[in-house]
Design an enzyme around this catalytic site. Structure first.
Site, PDB file in Angstrom:
ATOM      1  N   ARG A 107       0.839  -1.197   0.000  1.00  0.00           N
ATOM      2  CA  ARG A 107       0.000   0.000   0.000  1.00  0.00           C
ATOM      3  C   ARG A 107       0.879   1.253   0.000  1.00  0.00           C
ATOM      4  O   ARG A 107       1.946   1.270   0.615  1.00  0.00           O
ATOM      5  CB  ARG A 107      -0.847  -0.037   1.273  1.00  0.00           C
ATOM      6  CG  ARG A 107      -1.843   1.096   1.452  1.00  0.00           C
ATOM      7  CD  ARG A 107      -2.984   0.988   0.535  1.00  0.00           C
ATOM      8  NE  ARG A 107      -4.140   1.776   0.968  1.00  0.00           N
ATOM      9  CZ  ARG A 107      -5.153   2.056   0.143  1.00  0.00           C
ATOM     10  NH1 ARG A 107      -5.156   1.634  -1.117  1.00  0.00           N
ATOM     11  NH2 ARG A 107      -6.182   2.749   0.583  1.00  0.00           N
ATOM     12  N   THR A 382     -10.054   0.050  -9.671  1.00  0.00           N
ATOM     13  CA  THR A 382      -8.986  -0.746  -9.074  1.00  0.00           C
ATOM     14  C   THR A 382      -8.948  -1.979  -9.940  1.00  0.00           C
ATOM     15  O   THR A 382      -9.742  -2.111 -10.858  1.00  0.00           O
ATOM     16  CB  THR A 382      -9.378  -1.034  -7.621  1.00  0.00           C
ATOM     17  OG1 THR A 382      -9.327   0.206  -6.929  1.00  0.00           O
ATOM     18  CG2 THR A 382      -8.500  -2.043  -6.925  1.00  0.00           C
ATOM     19  N   THR A 400      -4.215  -0.904  -7.166  1.00  0.00           N
ATOM     20  CA  THR A 400      -4.982   0.285  -7.549  1.00  0.00           C
ATOM     21  C   THR A 400      -4.153   1.552  -7.649  1.00  0.00           C
ATOM     22  O   THR A 400      -3.080   1.670  -7.051  1.00  0.00           O
ATOM     23  CB  THR A 400      -6.110   0.518  -6.509  1.00  0.00           C
ATOM     24  OG1 THR A 400      -6.990   1.522  -6.987  1.00  0.00           O
ATOM     25  CG2 THR A 400      -5.573   0.952  -5.158  1.00  0.00           C
ATOM     26  N   ASN A 402      -6.345   4.068  -7.148  1.00  0.00           N
ATOM     27  CA  ASN A 402      -7.535   4.624  -6.521  1.00  0.00           C
ATOM     28  C   ASN A 402      -8.549   5.029  -7.584  1.00  0.00           C
ATOM     29  O   ASN A 402      -9.262   4.183  -8.091  1.00  0.00           O
ATOM     30  CB  ASN A 402      -7.227   5.769  -5.556  1.00  0.00           C
ATOM     31  CG  ASN A 402      -8.408   6.047  -4.636  1.00  0.00           C
ATOM     32  OD1 ASN A 402      -9.219   5.160  -4.412  1.00  0.00           O
ATOM     33  ND2 ASN A 402      -8.520   7.243  -4.112  1.00  0.00           N
ATOM     34  N   ASP A 424      -8.064   8.205   0.230  1.00  0.00           N
ATOM     35  CA  ASP A 424      -8.551   7.099   1.070  1.00  0.00           C
ATOM     36  C   ASP A 424      -8.361   7.390   2.560  1.00  0.00           C
ATOM     37  O   ASP A 424      -8.898   6.684   3.410  1.00  0.00           O
ATOM     38  CB  ASP A 424      -7.855   5.784   0.705  1.00  0.00           C
ATOM     39  CG  ASP A 424      -8.599   5.029  -0.394  1.00  0.00           C
ATOM     40  OD1 ASP A 424      -9.746   5.400  -0.701  1.00  0.00           O
ATOM     41  OD2 ASP A 424      -8.037   4.074  -0.937  1.00  0.00           O
ATOM     42  N   SER A 453      -7.796   0.939   3.382  1.00  0.00           N
ATOM     43  CA  SER A 453      -8.279   0.430   2.090  1.00  0.00           C
ATOM     44  C   SER A 453      -9.493  -0.471   2.294  1.00  0.00           C
ATOM     45  O   SER A 453      -9.745  -0.946   3.400  1.00  0.00           O
ATOM     46  CB  SER A 453      -7.159  -0.382   1.436  1.00  0.00           C
ATOM     47  OG  SER A 453      -7.618  -1.007   0.266  1.00  0.00           O
ATOM     48  N   SER A 454     -10.231  -0.692   1.201  1.00  0.00           N
ATOM     49  CA  SER A 454     -11.310  -1.694   1.216  1.00  0.00           C
ATOM     50  C   SER A 454     -10.933  -2.920   0.403  1.00  0.00           C
ATOM     51  O   SER A 454     -11.736  -3.846   0.277  1.00  0.00           O
ATOM     52  CB  SER A 454     -12.584  -1.098   0.612  1.00  0.00           C
ATOM     53  OG  SER A 454     -12.985   0.042   1.317  1.00  0.00           O
TER      54      SER A 454
HETATM   55  O1  DON Z   1      -8.030   0.988  -1.426  1.00  0.00           O
HETATM   56  C1  DON Z   1      -9.195   1.249  -1.644  1.00  0.00           C
HETATM   57  O2  DON Z   1     -10.117   0.831  -0.979  1.00  0.00           O
HETATM   58  C2  DON Z   1      -9.548   2.099  -2.845  1.00  0.00           C
HETATM   59  N1  DON Z   1      -8.433   2.933  -3.182  1.00  0.00           N
HETATM   60  C3  DON Z   1      -9.945   1.219  -3.978  1.00  0.00           C
HETATM   61  C4  DON Z   1     -10.324   1.995  -5.196  1.00  0.00           C
HETATM   62  C5  DON Z   1     -11.191   1.263  -6.116  1.00  0.00           C
HETATM   63  O3  DON Z   1     -11.563   0.140  -5.917  1.00  0.00           O
HETATM   64  C6  DON Z   1     -11.609   2.033  -7.313  1.00  0.00           C
HETATM   65  N2  DON Z   1     -12.657   1.384  -8.008  1.00  0.00           N
HETATM   66  N3  DON Z   1     -13.779   1.713  -7.948  1.00  0.00           N
END
Ligand code: DON
Length: 570
Positions: A107, A382, A400, A402, A424, A453-454
């Site tokens: 990350r 992502t 990602t 983002n 984020d 993050s998710s």
């Molecule tokens: O880490 C995360 O949760 C986000 N940066 C993920 C971004 C993402 O999934 C974009 N797609 N919609």
């Protein structure tokens, strides 16, 4: 009307009813199962056919799943630049064929000069777009160090041979798919806005499907990474180009930031669901903790008999999601900076108590909904890929920038996009980010901290052997998409492909709305959920999964037709 005509109409009606009855019996509501791509030995599923091909080529030339993962990640940085990256970050969850498991956190980190209020004006209001567009939005990239650490620990082929396919793609040119051409066109204005130089993503005319894009600068950067490893990115020419780009655009990343960056091996989060073992990503991703909380909430209920996407099932899942996302907002952040009560959040008694307020005929209201309308982005920017090799090693990677094309900043001379991952973080307590997620102190900005993050790369075991490799993009919907996909297989008996194809829905505490994919729910279901108090909002797409399942017939690769995703096996 004459008696005869009435008689005729009645007779016809009876015949029609009998016919309809026969029809119903003759076509019972059972469809043949829909399978994805089948492979006897190995499987790769990614967001782009060219990246999938790279992964398969590496496996066929003797590489293992981790070699293939490195090559795929770098190939995606070329062929799928809106999310594939070397200027972003991500997570790997792995399971080796002998059952050994682990996870790598690559990350991004906040730069050393970052501070808590860096996106606020003098009145402590959030400055629009500052955390999403342009140089200040970028965190220190983690991908290249991540790939090098994966190679050192798990790889088997020479690193150079894993970078070469990406170089070949960058220099040889990438043919745009229809979806890619349209994404490139959508962001032309922003590319021009944040880049002083003309980037390879820009074109005089709108891009068309079939156009070829060449990436000479990116090819050069990848060559430096191939030949110098970590130093090819975090030092020397590339680092210098990043620092110059930051100085040009008012960004914060310095040479010291780049030299300090380290990807970190972490213990994956492990739990159980109906005798399956769930191996998933821990902090700084919220995904693993959230998935285990959600699964624990479903386990006491026979949702199989309630039915897939039926009001009762959706209501329960929504109520669980409401509580889990509220926990996420309050308690979760980078564990190196904030003491997260992980054991408490996963404790059986805590969860039983937490879910005891769920009513089965009425939604609970989420508190403190923010004023104003929250614009939540819907794009899938992502990317996730899943790989299983012939030995049975499994790699589950979500990575990602983002947002779509991240910060839109292309490092001049180096040819790659920088992330906008700083969004984020919780830039101000209680103020939603671009996914509508809120946060507080646990996820506030601090130098060298990782933003929450998710992303939820996950591996599922059944009877102590590999069963599924799952994951998806989708911002805040990642967690709920992975949750539904696991339930679709384990509770609703779907094949991997059916579970991926299945229409999804999502709730994240705030805003207090249930998003459902267009055509996911019939009007009776919608009306029943509305009667329970749910605010139902249609959304074009949720999830873009790349998953693999081990079946009696071999490996089933399930790529999501919502995108250009492609599974290939052999
Ligand atoms: O880490 C995360 O949760 C986000 N940066 C993920 C971004 C993402 O999934 C974009 N797609 N919609």
């Amino acid at each position: 009307m004459s008696n005869f005509r009435i008689y005729l109409i009645q007779s016809l009606a009876v015949i029609l009813l009998i016919f309809a009855g026969c029809q119903k019996q003759a076509t019972p509501d059972i469809h043949p199962p829909v399978y994805g791509v089948m492979g006897k030995q190995a499987m790769v599923s990614t967001a782009h056919p060219a990246a999938t091909q790279v992964g398969v080529d590496i496996l066929k030339s003797g590489g293992n799943a981790f070699d293939a993962a490195i090559a795929v990640q770098l190939a995606l940085a070329v062929v799928y630049p809106r999310a594939g990256n070397i200027g972003g970050g991500g997570f790997l969850v792995y399971r080796q064929h002998d059952g050994n498991i682990g996870s790598l956190d690559f990350r991004e980190m906040a730069p050393l000069q970052a501070h808590k209020d860096m996106y606020l004006d003098e009145n402590q209001e959030v400055i629009e777009n500052l955390s999403t567009l342009g140089h200040l939005a970028a965190g220190v990239p983690g991908t290249v160090d991540g790939m090098i650490k994966i190679h050192q620990k798990l790889g088997s082929m020479p690193f150079k041979s894993l970078v070469q396919p990406a170089i070949d793609l960058a220099l040889g040119g990438v043919i745009l798919t229809e979806k890619e051409a349209s994404k490139f066109n959508e962001h032309q204005e922003n590319f021009a806005l944040v880049n002083e130089h003309r980037t390879h993503l820009q074109n005089e005319q709108p891009w068309k499907p079939g156009d070829t894009v060449f990436y000479p600068d990116l090819g050069q950067t990848l060559t430096l990474i191939r030949d110098q490893g970590r130093a090819g990115f975090y030092d020397g020419t590339t680092a210098q180009l990043i620092v110059e780009e930051m100085q040009r655009g008012g960004g914060l990343i310095t040479l010291e930031d780049l030299q300090n960056y380290q990807a970190v091996w972490r213990q994956p989060i492990v739990g159980h669901y109906r005798s399956h073992k769930i191996i998933t990503m821990g902090l700084p991703s919220s995904g693993g903790i959230a998935i285990l909380q959600l699964l624990a909430g479903v386990e006491p209920h026979d949702i199989e008999s309630w039915g897939f996407n039926q009001p009762k099932t959706i209501h329960l899942m929504t109520e669980l999601e409401r509580r889990v996302y509220a926990d996420r907002a309050t308690h979760l952040g980078d564990p190196d900076f904030y003491e997260v009560p992980i054991d408490m959040l996963l404790d059986h008694n805590y969860l039983t108590e937490r879910y005891s307020s769920i009513s089965y005929d009425r939604k609970t209201s989420s508190q403190d909904i923010k004023e104003g309308h929250v614009e939540i982005i819907e794009s899938m920017e992502t990317t996730h890929f899943s790989i299983v090799d012939a030995l049975g090693n499994a790699a589950s990677v979500t990575t990602t920038l983002n947002g779509s094309f991240g910060s839109k900043v292309v490092v001049k001379g180096a040819g790659f996009l920088l992330n906008n991952e700083m969004d984020d973080f919780s830039v101000k307590a209680g103020i939603p980010n671009m996914f509508g997620l809120v946060g507080a102190q646990a996820n506030s900005i601090a130098p060298e901290k990782r933003m929450l993050s998710s992303m939820t790369p996950t591996i599922v075991e059944k009877n102590d052997t590999l069963y599924m490799v799952v994951g998806t993009p989708g911002g805040s919907t990642i967690i709920t998409s992975v949750f539904q996909t696991i339930l679709n297989v384990i509770d609703h008996g779907m094949t991997m492909q059916e579970a991926v194809n299945a229409k999804k829905f999502h709730h994240q505490w705030l805003p207090d709305e249930v998003y459902y994919e267009v055509n996911a729910l019939d009007s009776a279901t919608l009306s029943e959920l509305s009667t329970m108090g749910h605010v139902m909002k249609p959304r074009s797409e949720i999830g873009r999964m790349d998953c693999i399942m081990v079946t009696d017939q071999g490996l089933e690769g399930a790529a999501d037709s919502r995108g250009d995703n492609t599974a290939m096996g052999y």
